[in-house]
Design a protein around this motif. Structure first.
Motif, PDB file in Angstrom:
ATOM      1  N   THR A  89      35.108  53.351  25.920  1.00  0.00           N
ATOM      2  CA  THR A  89      34.247  53.009  27.046  1.00  0.00           C
ATOM      3  C   THR A  89      35.117  52.925  28.286  1.00  0.00           C
ATOM      4  N   VAL A  90      34.808  53.773  29.276  1.00  0.00           N
ATOM      5  CA  VAL A  90      35.614  53.833  30.493  1.00  0.00           C
ATOM      6  C   VAL A  90      34.907  53.052  31.592  1.00  0.00           C
ATOM      7  N   VAL A  91      35.617  52.105  32.210  1.00  0.00           N
ATOM      8  CA  VAL A  91      34.994  51.306  33.266  1.00  0.00           C
ATOM      9  C   VAL A  91      35.803  51.415  34.553  1.00  0.00           C
ATOM     10  N   GLY A  92      35.108  51.616  35.676  1.00  0.00           N
ATOM     11  CA  GLY A  92      35.774  51.796  36.960  1.00  0.00           C
ATOM     12  C   GLY A  92      35.420  50.690  37.938  1.00  0.00           C
ATOM     13  N   TYR A  93      36.348  50.372  38.832  1.00  0.00           N
ATOM     14  CA  TYR A  93      36.167  49.293  39.804  1.00  0.00           C
ATOM     15  C   TYR A  93      36.526  49.792  41.201  1.00  0.00           C
ATOM     16  N   THR A  94      35.637  49.577  42.152  1.00  0.00           N
ATOM     17  CA  THR A  94      35.985  49.835  43.555  1.00  0.00           C
ATOM     18  C   THR A  94      36.816  48.661  44.049  1.00  0.00           C
ATOM     19  N   LYS A  95      37.304  48.791  45.277  1.00  0.00           N
ATOM     20  CA  LYS A  95      38.070  47.691  45.877  1.00  0.00           C
ATOM     21  C   LYS A  95      37.235  46.404  45.883  1.00  0.00           C
ATOM     22  N   GLY A  96      35.965  46.540  46.257  1.00  0.00           N
ATOM     23  CA  GLY A  96      35.080  45.372  46.297  1.00  0.00           C
ATOM     24  C   GLY A  96      34.835  44.787  44.914  1.00  0.00           C
ATOM     25  N   ASP A  97      34.753  45.662  43.910  1.00  0.00           N
ATOM     26  CA  ASP A  97      34.541  45.184  42.534  1.00  0.00           C
ATOM     27  C   ASP A  97      35.724  44.349  42.042  1.00  0.00           C
ATOM     28  N   ILE A  98      36.922  44.828  42.376  1.00  0.00           N
ATOM     29  CA  ILE A  98      38.121  44.084  41.978  1.00  0.00           C
ATOM     30  C   ILE A  98      38.098  42.712  42.643  1.00  0.00           C
ATOM     31  N   GLU A 229      32.726  45.999  30.116  1.00  0.00           N
ATOM     32  CA  GLU A 229      31.592  46.699  30.703  1.00  0.00           C
ATOM     33  C   GLU A 229      31.047  45.938  31.912  1.00  0.00           C
ATOM     34  N   ILE A 230      31.061  44.597  31.811  1.00  0.00           N
ATOM     35  CA  ILE A 230      30.500  43.757  32.871  1.00  0.00           C
ATOM     36  C   ILE A 230      31.537  43.478  33.958  1.00  0.00           C
ATOM     37  N   SER A 231      32.798  43.468  33.615  1.00  0.00           N
ATOM     38  CA  SER A 231      33.930  43.383  34.542  1.00  0.00           C
ATOM     39  C   SER A 231      35.201  43.130  33.747  1.00  0.00           C
ATOM     40  N   GLY A 232      35.162  42.131  32.864  1.00  0.00           N
ATOM     41  CA  GLY A 232      36.349  41.721  32.137  1.00  0.00           C
ATOM     42  C   GLY A 232      36.254  40.221  31.980  1.00  0.00           C
ATOM     43  N   PRO A 233      37.378  39.527  31.723  1.00  0.00           N
ATOM     44  CA  PRO A 233      37.293  38.081  31.574  1.00  0.00           C
ATOM     45  C   PRO A 233      36.809  37.452  32.877  1.00  0.00           C
ATOM     46  N   GLY A 234      36.180  36.283  32.760  1.00  0.00           N
ATOM     47  CA  GLY A 234      35.772  35.582  33.978  1.00  0.00           C
ATOM     48  C   GLY A 234      34.288  35.665  34.270  1.00  0.00           C
ATOM     49  N   VAL A 235      33.522  36.289  33.382  1.00  0.00           N
ATOM     50  CA  VAL A 235      32.072  36.294  33.550  1.00  0.00           C
ATOM     51  C   VAL A 235      31.571  34.845  33.439  1.00  0.00           C
ATOM     52  N   SER A 236      32.198  34.095  32.531  1.00  0.00           N
ATOM     53  CA  SER A 236      31.883  32.672  32.418  1.00  0.00           C
ATOM     54  C   SER A 236      33.088  31.943  31.849  1.00  0.00           C
ATOM     55  N   CYS A 237      33.148  30.635  32.105  1.00  0.00           N
ATOM     56  CA  CYS A 237      34.280  29.843  31.614  1.00  0.00           C
ATOM     57  C   CYS A 237      33.906  28.370  31.600  1.00  0.00           C
ATOM     58  N   GLU A 238      34.565  27.631  30.727  1.00  0.00           N
ATOM     59  CA  GLU A 238      34.287  26.200  30.625  1.00  0.00           C
ATOM     60  C   GLU A 238      35.017  25.393  31.701  1.00  0.00           C
ATOM     61  N   CYS A 239      34.320  24.367  32.196  1.00  0.00           N
ATOM     62  CA  CYS A 239      34.941  23.397  33.092  1.00  0.00           C
ATOM     63  C   CYS A 239      35.548  22.288  32.226  1.00  0.00           C
ATOM     64  N   ASP A 240      35.974  21.206  32.867  1.00  0.00           N
ATOM     65  CA  ASP A 240      36.580  20.103  32.117  1.00  0.00           C
ATOM     66  C   ASP A 240      35.596  19.431  31.155  1.00  0.00           C
ATOM     67  N   ALA A 241      34.298  19.536  31.441  1.00  0.00           N
ATOM     68  CA  ALA A 241      33.308  18.883  30.575  1.00  0.00           C
ATOM     69  C   ALA A 241      33.202  19.587  29.213  1.00  0.00           C
TER      70      ALA A 241
END
Ligand SMILES: [Zn+2]
Length: 424
Positions: A89-98, A229-241
């Motif tokens: 699966t090939v995924v591309g990012y523009t400057k804005g996407d990055i 496909e959606i971007s990479g890591p960082g779509v969601s993440c846990e806070c301290d809770a």
């Protein structure tokens, strides 16, 4: 941002995304035309249900860059998946996407207590895999100091972690445990380190593993989620809770659907997670089916963030089959076969629909010991397997014994299901 403001923003961004995509990606234009939906029909976020889904197969079928919305020359970066089961699966990012990806990762890091004064050690692999560069750019976006150790050379990792005062570690949870072990073996104490938090993801991990990592590294271990496909890591993440993963929902709009019917489920219900990339312009994806099973939590988090949270996914919808209304997991069939013992645990399931009735056929490899020319004996074993499977999964199946080694061996994710019903 309160929920109402967020939905308004998501609606505006969705409308722009659909206009952009319809004008530039033939694949989407055809799909939307086929169901008679035009970009102007999409005005609010609620209109999203009118849009067709996107699957991994769409990306594979248009390999390598058929779903890019800009010419390759406008992509700032390209990543690709390993492709163990077909085209990568090939995924591309523009400057804005990055930039929006980096912003998402930066927010995740802040959720894990990082500031511009933090030292982030990125021990994810750098390369085509999005983990390394994703965290790297997020750390830089935040203004933290980033140490790109990548994977491997554990002794040096630990030395730099200690001597440079790493406060945040990003890697797979299994590597975090490996590092903990190596630190203990080297006779070092965590008192000699400044480590406070880790963001771990890229592979499934259990709550037990979390406790183990936290205890041995003296840190808080945050779960980070994403897919290339959606971007990479960082779509969601846990806070301290640590009460679910905050979704960066102004960039990635989440939905929970019934994997069988495609219907959007009411808030709080469990189903398949679907994402729409509201900000991406290089490879915009509309209603991408992640196949991850989870639920969304809309109540306000202890930390004060108002973004929706997702539970840690606990299954994959592509593993689950619904046959005649019954949920069937291939793993159930595998353990039934192992219990019988006279056959190899190699099998292939074929599901079809004949005269509105689902059919299940199971090819099972005979083991060497039972290989027999006697038709009678083969029939006996088929009957035994049929009864065993029926009592395990609750529905009947046709069993076909096949010769040893005649079924395909696959590396990585074994594909043991052929579903001919085309329900999605
Ligand atoms: Zn929170």
């Amino acid at each position: 941002m309160d929920r109402e403001q967020m939905r308004k923003l998501q609606g505006q961004k969705l409308h722009e995304l659909v206009e952009w995509t319809y004008a530039r990606v033939e694949h989407y234009r055809k799909k939307m035309d086929a169901i008679g939906v035009k970009p102007d029909d999409i005005q609010t976020i609620g209109d999203i249900a009118k849009l067709p889904f996107t699957t991994k197969a769409d990306l594979r079928d248009t390999y390598p860059t058929g779903m890019f919305a800009v010419p390759n020359t406008e992509m700032e970066r390209i990543h690709a998946s390993s492709g163990t089961t077909g085209n990568p699966t090939v995924v591309g990012y523009t400057k804005g996407d990055i930039e929006s990806w980096s912003e998402s990762v930066a927010r995740c890091l802040v959720g894990a207590g990082a500031t511009k004064d933090s030292v982030l050690q990125v021990s994810y692999g750098y390369g085509l895999f999005t983990g390394g560069l994703g965290l790297h750019y997020g750390g830089e976006y935040l203004g933290a100091t980033v140490i790109p150790t990548s994977t491997g050379n554990t002794a040096r990792q630990i030395r730099l972690m200690k001597d440079l005062g790493t406060t945040h570690l990003a890697c797979t949870p299994s590597y975090a445990l490996y590092l903990a072990e190596a630190i203990e073996e080297a006779g070092l104490s965590m008192e000699q380190f400044k480590l406070t938090d880790g963001v771990f993801g890229g592979e499934p991990w259990t709550l037990n593993m979390r406790r183990e990592i936290e205890r041995r590294l003296h840190i808080k271990a945050h779960d980070i989620y994403g897919l290339s496909e959606i971007s990479g890591p960082g779509v969601s993440c846990e806070c301290d809770a640590q009460m679910g993963l905050h979704v960066q929902e102004d960039h990635f709009y989440p939905e929970i659907i019934d994997p069988e019917t495609g219907e959007v489920l009411p808030p709080g219900e469990k189903g398949e997670l679907v994402f729409t990339t509201l900000s991406k312009r290089g490879l915009p994806l509309i209603r991408y089916r992640t196949r991850d099973i989870t639920r969304l939590l809309y109540d306000r988090c202890q930390c004060g963030r108002t973004t929706v949270r997702m539970e840690k996914p606990d299954g994959r919808s592509d593993d689950m089959l619904i046959i005649r209304g019954v949920n069937v997991f291939p793993s159930q069939i595998e353990s039934a076969l192992l219990e019988i013992g006279e056959v190899n645990p190699y099998y292939m399931l074929t599901v079809d629909r004949v005269n509105n009735l689902d059919t299940l056929d199971i090819d099972v490899e005979m083991s060497e010991s039972m290989f027999s020319d006697e038709v009678r004996r083969v029939e006996d074993i088929e009957k035994k397997i049929r009864q065993k499977i029926e009592s395990t999964i609750g529905i009947s199946a046709k069993i076909h014994l096949v010769e040893q080694k005649s079924l395909k061996r696959t590396e990585g994710k074994a594909s043991r299901v052929i579903d001919k019903r085309h329900l999605t």
